[in-house]
Scaffold this motif. Structure first.
Motif, mmCIF file in Angstrom:
data_model
loop_
_atom_site.group_PDB
_atom_site.id
_atom_site.type_symbol
_atom_site.label_atom_id
_atom_site.label_comp_id
_atom_site.label_asym_id
_atom_site.label_seq_id
_atom_site.Cartn_x
_atom_site.Cartn_y
_atom_site.Cartn_z
ATOM 1 N N ASN A 22 0.876 -1.154 0.000
ATOM 2 C CA ASN A 22 0.181 0.062 -0.104
ATOM 3 C C ASN A 22 0.390 1.398 0.016
ATOM 4 O O ASN A 22 1.996 1.316 1.329
ATOM 5 C CB ASN A 22 -0.955 -0.243 1.468
ATOM 6 C CG ASN A 22 -2.197 -0.453 1.301
ATOM 7 O OD1 ASN A 22 -2.600 -1.449 -0.157
ATOM 8 N ND2 ASN A 22 -2.054 -1.490 2.232
ATOM 9 N N CYS A 23 0.299 2.454 -0.547
ATOM 10 C CA CYS A 23 1.116 3.107 -0.465
ATOM 11 C C CYS A 23 -0.577 4.782 -0.689
ATOM 12 O O CYS A 23 -1.451 4.118 -1.986
ATOM 13 C CB CYS A 23 2.188 3.654 -2.195
ATOM 14 S SG CYS A 23 2.487 5.301 -2.367
ATOM 15 N N THR A 24 -0.060 5.648 0.255
ATOM 16 C CA THR A 24 -1.190 6.466 -0.126
ATOM 17 C C THR A 24 0.053 8.415 -0.113
ATOM 18 O O THR A 24 0.636 7.437 0.103
ATOM 19 C CB THR A 24 -1.473 6.901 1.131
ATOM 20 O OG1 THR A 24 -1.601 6.704 2.350
ATOM 21 C CG2 THR A 24 -2.824 5.629 1.139
ATOM 22 N N TYR A 25 -0.594 8.487 -0.594
ATOM 23 C CA TYR A 25 -0.149 10.160 -0.433
ATOM 24 C C TYR A 25 -1.030 11.828 -0.414
ATOM 25 O O TYR A 25 -1.851 11.434 -0.301
ATOM 26 C CB TYR A 25 0.517 10.748 -1.965
ATOM 27 C CG TYR A 25 -0.747 10.106 -3.443
ATOM 28 C CD1 TYR A 25 -0.917 9.337 -3.864
ATOM 29 C CD2 TYR A 25 -0.926 12.013 -3.372
ATOM 30 C CE1 TYR A 25 -2.158 9.604 -4.513
ATOM 31 C CE2 TYR A 25 -1.639 12.307 -3.555
ATOM 32 C CZ TYR A 25 -2.721 11.196 -4.698
ATOM 33 O OH TYR A 25 -3.437 11.732 -5.864
ATOM 34 N N THR A 26 -0.006 13.051 0.144
ATOM 35 C CA THR A 26 -1.313 14.000 -0.070
ATOM 36 C C THR A 26 -0.250 14.757 -0.819
ATOM 37 O O THR A 26 0.944 14.756 -0.762
ATOM 38 C CB THR A 26 -1.015 14.508 1.653
ATOM 39 O OG1 THR A 26 0.760 14.757 2.389
ATOM 40 C CG2 THR A 26 -1.736 13.732 2.763
ATOM 41 N N THR A 70 -8.893 8.142 -3.620
ATOM 42 C CA THR A 70 -8.139 7.663 -2.942
ATOM 43 C C THR A 70 -7.407 8.149 -2.789
ATOM 44 O O THR A 70 -6.293 7.503 -1.166
ATOM 45 C CB THR A 70 -8.803 5.759 -2.784
ATOM 46 O OG1 THR A 70 -7.459 5.257 -3.438
ATOM 47 C CG2 THR A 70 -10.020 5.727 -2.680
ATOM 48 N N THR A 71 -6.223 8.642 -2.978
ATOM 49 C CA THR A 71 -5.007 9.416 -2.835
ATOM 50 C C THR A 71 -3.701 8.354 -2.518
ATOM 51 O O THR A 71 -2.961 7.741 -2.037
ATOM 52 C CB THR A 71 -4.573 10.402 -2.319
ATOM 53 O OG1 THR A 71 -5.155 10.151 -0.497
ATOM 54 C CG2 THR A 71 -5.871 11.387 -2.771
ATOM 55 N N SER A 72 -3.885 6.843 -3.451
ATOM 56 C CA SER A 72 -3.808 6.420 -3.344
ATOM 57 C C SER A 72 -2.633 5.184 -4.752
ATOM 58 O O SER A 72 -2.787 5.620 -5.212
ATOM 59 C CB SER A 72 -4.235 4.753 -3.639
ATOM 60 O OG SER A 72 -5.159 4.434 -3.747
ATOM 61 N N HIS A 74 -1.089 1.783 -5.152
ATOM 62 C CA HIS A 74 -0.393 0.640 -4.515
ATOM 63 C C HIS A 74 -0.263 0.212 -5.487
ATOM 64 O O HIS A 74 -0.289 -0.325 -6.044
ATOM 65 C CB HIS A 74 -2.419 -0.264 -3.789
ATOM 66 C CG HIS A 74 -3.262 0.839 -2.713
ATOM 67 N ND1 HIS A 74 -2.510 1.268 -1.820
ATOM 68 C CD2 HIS A 74 -3.928 0.736 -2.275
ATOM 69 C CE1 HIS A 74 -3.181 2.219 -0.849
ATOM 70 N NE2 HIS A 74 -4.418 1.418 -1.646
#
Lengths: 112, 112
Positions: A22-26, A70-72, A74
């Motif tokens: 998983n990777c999410t970002y802002t 989802t700002t992702s 993955h």
């Protein structure tokens, strides 16, 4: 500020298992998103990238889809091999900034 | 086509000693970067050079200086090494900002 969050490792799987990291970002603006891989004792190399929403990057059986809602971003692979054992880094680049913003990295261990 | 090369591969220093890490790229890239990689912290940008003749501080510039000698070469200097500078140092380059970065094999530095 801009940031990237990755799932903590190590992730240990058996050969032929399904992989998700998983990777999410802002980020402000519209970032480009990257996955890099670092094999033991080597430098980082680009695995795949996506530059706009809904783009799918793919390489060597790995895929990641840029999900703006989802700002992702993955990382997935349907059937991992022992040779996929490495550290995987998610990163983003945004605006006129020349810097990449990096996640902390996720170590993947594949057992035969 | 060698890509990004770094010298030396490994170095041991005593506290207070100085040294220069060398980096060169043969891809005609405009931008170059120096990172350090510490366990559990991913990559942190030390300095970067957006183009020949310019350099800028990154996230962790203290204790380091850089020189963009020409378009090909970007060196990192430690004037007075400290144990906190024990790390793996990576040089990278990209055609321009926001583009894919290409990494060298790294320099392992141990400061005693």
């Amino acid at each position: 500020g801009d940031s990237v969050t990755q799932m903590e490792g190590p992730v240990t799987l058996s050969e032929e298992a399904f992989l998700t990291i998983n990777c999410t970002y802002t980020a402000t603006g519209y970032p480009s998103l990257f996955w890099y891989v670092q094999y033991p004792g080597e430098g980082l190399q680009l695995l795949l990238k996506a530059t706009k929403a809904d783009d799918k990057g793919s390489n060597k059986g790995f895929e990641a889809t840029y999900r703006k809602e989802t700002t992702s971003f993955h990382l997935e692979k349907g059937s991992v091999q022992v040779s996929d054992s490495a550290v995987y880094f998610c990163a983003l680049s945004v605006g006129s900034n020349y810097q990449l913003i990096w996640g902390a990295g996720t170590k993947l261990i594949i057992k035969p | 086509n060698a890509g990004v090369t770094q010298t030396p591969k490994f170095q041991v220093l005593k506290t207070g000693q100085s040294m220069t890490l060398q980096c060169a790229q043969d891809m005609n890239h405009n931008s170059m970067y120096w990172y350090r990689q510490d366990p559990g912290m991913g990559l942190r940008l030390i300095y970067y050079s957006a183009s020949e003749g310019t350099t800028d501080k990154g996230e962790v510039p203290n204790g380091y200086n850089v020189s963009r000698l020409n378009k090909r070469e970007f060196s990192l200097r430690l004037e007075s090494a400290a144990p906190s500078q024990t790390s793996v140092y990576f040089c990278a380059s990209s055609l321009k900002g926001k583009e894919t970065q290409y990494f060298g094999p790294g320099t392992r530095l141990l400061v005693l």
